[in-house]
Design a protein around this motif. Structure first.
Motif, PDB file in Angstrom:
ATOM      1  N   PRO A  71      94.316   0.607  32.994  1.00 38.66           N
ATOM      2  CA  PRO A  71      95.396   0.536  32.062  1.00 38.66           C
ATOM      3  C   PRO A  71      96.446  -0.478  32.430  1.00 38.66           C
ATOM      4  O   PRO A  71      97.478  -0.559  31.636  1.00 38.66           O
TER       5      PRO A  71
ATOM      6  N   HIS B 185      93.812   3.852  36.987  1.00 35.68           N
ATOM      7  CA  HIS B 185      93.893   2.628  37.770  1.00 35.68           C
ATOM      8  C   HIS B 185      92.798   2.470  38.736  1.00 35.68           C
ATOM      9  O   HIS B 185      92.649   3.013  39.963  1.00 35.68           O
TER      10      HIS B 185
ATOM     11  N   ASP C 299      96.539   9.921  35.449  1.00 34.47           N
ATOM     12  CA  ASP C 299      96.898   8.617  35.842  1.00 34.47           C
ATOM     13  C   ASP C 299      96.523   8.269  37.227  1.00 34.47           C
ATOM     14  O   ASP C 299      97.289   7.541  38.063  1.00 34.47           O
TER      15      ASP C 299
ATOM     16  N   HIS D 269     101.020   8.803  30.354  1.00 36.80           N
ATOM     17  CA  HIS D 269     101.489   9.712  31.380  1.00 36.80           C
ATOM     18  C   HIS D 269     102.757  10.356  31.286  1.00 36.80           C
ATOM     19  O   HIS D 269     103.793  10.392  32.003  1.00 36.80           O
TER      20      HIS D 269
ATOM     21  N   HIS E 224      92.975   6.073  30.960  1.00 39.40           N
ATOM     22  CA  HIS E 224      94.071   5.767  31.638  1.00 39.40           C
ATOM     23  C   HIS E 224      93.806   5.908  33.072  1.00 39.40           C
ATOM     24  O   HIS E 224      94.166   6.859  33.543  1.00 39.40           O
TER      25      HIS E 224
ATOM     26  N   ASN F  88      98.018   8.036  40.492  1.00 44.40           N
ATOM     27  CA  ASN F  88      99.379   8.158  40.481  1.00 44.40           C
ATOM     28  C   ASN F  88      99.567   9.830  40.514  1.00 44.40           C
ATOM     29  O   ASN F  88     100.483  10.403  41.471  1.00 44.40           O
TER      30      ASN F  88
END
Ligand SMILES: [Zn+2]
Lengths: 565, 275
Positions: A117, A60, A382, A268, A58, A385
């Motif tokens: 993801p 981004h 994540d 997450h 996962h 994030n």
């Protein structure tokens, strides 16, 4: 060409190999059981750790919101410039690296497969443009379905087979691998300026509840025999007291499960494990979450660990980003993708002396340490994030060393220590478990049979780390762990040495994989014809301008499965 | 004080990243060491000695070092980046980002400067005898604040967006300024001794802007408070009278805009709204 990795200390949990000194043989792009040693190139891996290439579940790394984030965070780029070398291209970006730098930095850490993801189907052309541009790693995209009008309509009408056929059509045509669900139903509601609290309130105009969407898509996932369970970012992310809804989400699909097979992945979970009722009373609720996960085999989770650094939050959870912007007064991107999704982006600087951030930091680690079975909890930040993926070595060191955790615990607010459990947890991961939560377990939950392990037949994606467990104790010498995992001694991709001593020595292009679930011809053609009508009614584009042609991908790798419909 | 003199050997055809030129980097180094400092010209890395004739000597500390540069340096950017002490004198014009992130010391330019001069300044003095480009002492893209301290004086004119996101310190423009003076300003003082363009103080949340010349109009999100006889900028009393406007009310209205009364008869209609 043949390659012989000699005398490495091998951690290969899928084949129950725990630190044995052995040789790994490679012929072409596969691991084999024997080679002609006299003609093979030899890598001396003695006193070094050998694992399968890292797999990120996962992160981004591509898509319209990642790109908007790059535009929003200019300073993220001029503060982190990467010059070209003889082998690599230039680039930039600390929390949102450019495509090439993303590939290089993963390879340097020994990672060889990465999953993006959260992409809306409408934007998949741009997504594949960017995936094409990421070198060094195999990659895939998870497609967002949790707020899709067509999905919600089919589910409301009880047409589960048609819904499954539509999703199979999207995954195959747009080339995605997983059903991703973000804030189900609530994002559609948010577009009308409203919030949905809980899983049982109906979505405006669709007459369906978040719970029904999650359960429906879970059934669809089963009907299509998809390799990975539904990948769920549940409602109320980042809200004090949200752990209840997290448990409710996991529990709502429990009776769909059979044979204790995982059928829901909660992502997450750090952002979803908050106790208390407001920010002032925020506390860790990892006891409850871990207890549920330990008792229920139909669930897997990933951490979403946060790092104390300047990073960027970006999610399809547009309503959360709105609230975060109100809280921090930071820059904000807000976006609507017609028919399908929403998204938001807000920069954030996690600080050690901030009470809330310190609690979040502890929660991520608690999750990994309190869930007993490493096959059901995976390491993520994540990215970006919780923090840039380049901090994985640091997270590994926190998991392997109580001493490393205590070093940080000493410097966070006392109140944060009191409202969390981390101080009282003695557990330390060993390398076997680290190999599970960073590659073996992830490859398994992704259903990638040739990844995450080192048995003959596996892809020759391998990481070699310069750490000698006989010389160093990861619990005490956690800085050595960080050093070793930050720069792989070797990364081997598809049988070629691409990284040596932490530097790229050969740029390569990885595959892009997606899933094609074969459904019955009749169902497929009936869906295709009804879609023309739905596109005419809802979209500004036609079906013909929507799909991603197969030859659009540099290295296409479809994975076929047989659907039950 | 030890002086080191750099003279441009040939005119610059492609941009030169001159961030290496600062008293902090030169102090304690021999002429040979300074000559062999590396910098980028276009996409090629070269040494300082390839671009400049270098004479004199550097002091043992930055505060004992004066760097004099002769030649047209309008293609040389980032001169004096991050300097904490000492002095740079440029006999000629300088390019983009002059004195970026300056923390202390003095830069004097006997010529014009490009855009972004004094960007991110935290202290020190930059004195420009000619004109300045856009974004003088402004915040750089994505930075959370502009100038945080120090003094910048421009004897000629300054172009658009002087002191954007400025937090503290003083900017004095002896000539004219372009549009958006003190846009998004949060603190500190800006003095424009002559005329300026429209939208002065747009989005300002604090600080003061003093305009001694003509301004075409005041933003509608500003409110007149009173007429003041004089105003202080960095301790110096300047006689008016001045219209005092508060704004920008789009952002809370905590900033002060002082406008010369006699030079702006077209603003007389505001007087009826003085509370
Ligand atoms: Zn995510």
């Amino acid at each position: 060409m043949a390659l012989l990795i000699k005398n490495g200390i091998v951690y290969d949990p899928l084949n129950n190999i725990n630190g044995e000194v052995m040789d790994i043989m490679i012929d072409g792009n596969k691991i084999v059981s024997s080679i002609n040693e006299s003609k093979a190139q030899v890598i001396d891996a003695s006193n070094k750790i050998v694992m399968a290439g890292g797999v990120d579940l996962h992160s981004h790394i591509v898509g319209p919101k990642v790109n908007s984030g790059r535009i929003l965070r200019v300073e993220d780029h001029y503060k982190d410039l990467v010059a070209k070398t003889r082998f690599t291209r230039s680039g930039s970006g600390y929390s949102i690296p450019s495509t090439f730098v993303t590939g290089y930095r993963y390879a340097i850490m020994g990672y060889t497969t990465v999953c993006e993801p959260a992409n809306p189907p409408l934007k998949m052309i741009a997504v594949h443009d960017e995936l094409n541009d990421i070198p060094m790693i195999d990659k895939t995209s998870f497609i967002l379905f949790g707020n899709n009008w067509i999905v919600m309509e089919y589910l409301k009408e009880g047409k589960i087979k048609e819904c499954a056929a539509f999703i199979a059509w999207v995954l195959k045509r747009m080339k995605g691998y997983v059903i991703k669900i973000v804030d189900p139903g609530c994002e559609e509601e948010w577009k009308w300026g409203n919030d949905i609290e809980g899983l049982d309130k109906e979505v405006n105009n669709f007459g369906i509840t978040p719970k029904e969407i999650i359960r429906g898509l879970c059934e669809v996932n089963k009907l299509l025999s998809l390799p990975h369970p539904i990948h769920v970012h549940t409602n109320m992310l980042g809200t004090p007291g949200n752990y209840r809804i997290t448990i409710e989400t996991m529990d709502c699909v429990k009776n769909i499960a059979n044979n204790n097979q995982p059928l829901i992945h909660m992502t997450h979970v750090q952002f979803h494990s908050y106790g208390g009722s407001n920010w002032a009373s925020l506390s860790s609720a990892t006891d409850e979450i871990a207890d549920y996960v330990n008792k229920n085999k139909h669930v897997t989770i990933d951490m979403g660990q946060i790092i104390f650094t300047d990073t960027t939050t970006m999610t399809a959870d547009g309503s959360f980003e709105y609230k975060l912007q109100k809280l921090t007064g930071e820059r904000w991107v807000n976006s609507d993708v017609e028919v399908e999704e929403s998204a938001g982006i807000v920069p954030i600087h996690y600080r050690r002396n901030n009470y809330v951030h310190a609690v979040m930091w502890a929660i991520g680690l608690e999750l990994a340490l309190l869930v007993n079975d490493p096959w059901r909890v995976f390491m993520t930040t994540d990215h970006p994030n919780g923090g840039p993926f380049t901090y994985y070595p640091k997270v590994i060191s926190w998991l392997m060393s109580k001493k490393a955790r205590e070093r940080v615990l000493k410097r966070i607010p006392r109140m944060s220590r009191r409202r969390t459990n981390l101080e009282d947890i003695d557990r330390e991961y060993n390398f076997y478990e680290i190999a599970i939560i960073t590659r073996a377990g992830i490859a398994k939950i992704l259903g990638l049979k040739n990844k995450g392990h080192l048995a003959p037949g596996a892809d020759a994606d391998i990481a070699i780390y310069d750490f000698n467990p006989k010389q160093y104790d990861p619990s005490r010498d956690y800085k050595e762990v960080v050093r070793a995992f930050s720069k792989a001694a070797y990364t081997i991709k598809d049988g070629e040495i691409v990284v040596k001593d932490g530097e790229i020595i050969k740029p390569v292009i990885g595959k892009t994989f997606w899933v094609e679930s074969e459904i019955s011809r009749d169902l497929e053609s009936s869906i295709a014809s009804s879609l023309n009508e739905k596109f005419r009614d809802y979209y500004t584009v036609s079906v013909d301008n929507y799909v991603v042609p197969k030859d659009y991908l540099y290295k296409p790798w479809p994975i076929q499965v047989k659907a039950k419909i | 004080m030890a002086e080191i003199i750099l003279t441009l050997k040939h005119s610059l055809k492609v941009p030169l990243d001159a961030s290496i030129i600062s008293p902090d980097n030169f102090a304690g180094k021999s002429i040979n060491e300074i000559s062999s400092l590396k910098l980028w010209r276009g996409n090629k890395q070269i040494t300082l000695g390839e671009v400049f004739d270098i004479k004199g000597e550097a002091g043992s500390n930055a505060n004992e070092t004066v760097i004099t540069i002769n030649g047209d340096l309008s293609k040389a950017r980032r001169i004096g980046k991050g300097m904490s002490n000492g002095k740079i004198v440029i006999n000629g014009s300088a390019g983009l980002y002059l004195g970026e992130d300056i923390r202390g010391g003095v830069i004097t330019v006997n010529g014009d400067v490009g855009s972004w001069a004094g960007v991110g300044a935290k202290g020190g003095l930059i004195e420009i005898m000619g004109n300045a480009g856009d974004f003088l002492a402004s915040s750089y893209r994505g930075a959370r604040s502009g100038m945080e301290g120090g003094m910048i004086i421009v004897h000629g004119n300054a172009a658009n967006e002087v002191g954007g996101w400025m937090k503290n310190g003083t900017i004095k423009i002896m000539g004219n300024a372009g549009i958006f003076v003190g846009a998004n300003m949060q603190g500190g003082s800006i003095l424009v001794s002559n005329d300026c363009g429209v939208r002065a103080g747009a989005g300002m949340r604090g600080g003061r802007i003093v305009i001694l010349g003509y301004i075409p109009s005041i933003l509608p999100s500003f409110r007149i408070e009173e007429i003041r006889a004089s105003v202080k900028v960095n301790g110096d009393k300047i006689s008016g009278p001045f219209y005092l406007f508060n704004g920008d009310f789009a952002e809370g209205g905590k900033g002060n805009l002082f406008i010369n009364v006699t030079k702006n008869p077209h603003l007389k209609r505001y007087e009826q709204y003085i509370p």
